[in-house]
Design an enzyme around this catalytic site. Sequence first.
Site, PDB file in Angstrom:
ATOM      1  N   VAL A  93     -13.719   3.263  10.834  1.00 29.88           N
ATOM      2  CA  VAL A  93     -13.171   1.921  10.593  1.00 29.88           C
ATOM      3  C   VAL A  93     -13.171   1.523   9.121  1.00 29.88           C
ATOM      4  O   VAL A  93     -12.634   0.475   8.770  1.00 29.88           O
ATOM      5  CB  VAL A  93     -13.935   0.853  11.407  1.00 29.88           C
ATOM      6  CG1 VAL A  93     -13.679   1.023  12.891  1.00 29.88           C
ATOM      7  CG2 VAL A  93     -15.420   0.880  11.091  1.00 29.88           C
ATOM      8  N   TYR A  94     -13.756   2.317   8.248  1.00 33.97           N
ATOM      9  CA  TYR A  94     -13.755   1.977   6.832  1.00 33.97           C
ATOM     10  C   TYR A  94     -12.330   2.059   6.302  1.00 33.97           C
ATOM     11  O   TYR A  94     -11.697   3.106   6.344  1.00 33.97           O
ATOM     12  CB  TYR A  94     -14.651   2.919   6.040  1.00 33.97           C
ATOM     13  CG  TYR A  94     -16.141   2.776   6.288  1.00 33.97           C
ATOM     14  CD1 TYR A  94     -16.642   1.771   7.113  1.00 33.97           C
ATOM     15  CD2 TYR A  94     -17.050   3.643   5.687  1.00 33.97           C
ATOM     16  CE1 TYR A  94     -18.002   1.641   7.338  1.00 33.97           C
ATOM     17  CE2 TYR A  94     -18.420   3.517   5.903  1.00 33.97           C
ATOM     18  CZ  TYR A  94     -18.886   2.513   6.732  1.00 33.97           C
ATOM     19  OH  TYR A  94     -20.236   2.395   6.950  1.00 33.97           O
ATOM     20  N   GLY A  95     -11.829   0.923   5.814  1.00 35.51           N
ATOM     21  CA  GLY A  95     -10.453   0.887   5.338  1.00 35.51           C
ATOM     22  C   GLY A  95      -9.451   1.196   6.424  1.00 35.51           C
ATOM     23  O   GLY A  95      -8.360   1.711   6.145  1.00 35.51           O
ATOM     24  N   GLY A 148      -9.495   3.542   8.484  1.00 39.02           N
ATOM     25  CA  GLY A 148      -9.265   4.984   8.494  1.00 39.02           C
ATOM     26  C   GLY A 148      -8.908   5.564   7.146  1.00 39.02           C
ATOM     27  O   GLY A 148      -8.942   6.782   6.950  1.00 39.02           O
TER      28      GLY A 148
END
Length: 327
Positions: free
Chosen positions: A52-54, A56
């Site tokens: 979920v960081y950015g 993907g």
Amino acid sequence: MEQRHLGRTGLRVSRIGLGTLTWGRDTDEHDAADLLKSFWEAGGTLVDTADVYGDGESEYLLGRLVEGLVPRRDLVISTKAGSVPDPDRRFDGSRGHLLSALDASLARLGTDYVDLWQIHAYDAGTPLEETLQALDIAVSSGRARYAGVSNFCGWQLAKAGTWQLAAPGVRTRLASTQMEYSLLQRGIEREVLPAALDLGIGLLPSSPLGRGVLTGKYRSGTPADSRGGSDHMAPFVAPYLDEAAGHIVEAVSIAADGLSVTPLQVALAWVRDRPGVAAPIVGARNARQLTAALSVEALSLPDEICQALDDVSAPVHRYPDQDWSTL
């Protein structure tokens, strides 16, 4: 950089990890490349990300840089799954979602396996044994070499760790738990850390610099170019800008002055050398910040400094954590 075993496993990681929370959003490809190269050249191996960081983009960017910039074999890549963009269900620990998320992560990272795969958070809507079975499948299929959890409270971690140890050779023991831990946030010392130590689970502290506050940059206000000065990160920093936190930051600064080092080095050395800690995860925004963090490698805090910092930041733990007969 010194290498440490991750929990009671054979996996060794650098005792400082590189976080990629802002990659693909606040950190562009050029800065990310500088960060990764500087980290690798300093002997760093553990690189932490999540699906979920950015949205993907963090994994995708890391995948583009690996091999072209740093050999895959030199890195310990860790990612997480389970967080979902659903206001009605923030976490999905179902076996189907987790394994699909892992496959998507591998595609973005451009690799056949991750060295460490962690469940991002506990999902009360899914039986824990189902969630943990996804870890077993991931490891037995070769898609993950080691497995762990993140943001599990004490009883959740104890239950998960014990379940995984109940059938050796069938279930994959938990190698890690990733939790926020710093001089400004010592809540895990109540139950999570004792459980991790007892079960041989290595601790990977996130936000080891108190979301940047322990560097001292907020002592005279909020810098415009800081996380606290950005619209989307200001709520993340705000809880650590109160009076109580200010006293701890002041103590860190005094210790730094006495040792002729920076507050960042003092705060990071403190958490790095706490019992059970394998590697704090540092989320630098550029190579200059990362270099400052990596300079802590040569620093070990004197016992009297550690004790003073312990005292000034001590959380209130009473019943049932203390011996009840003394209360």
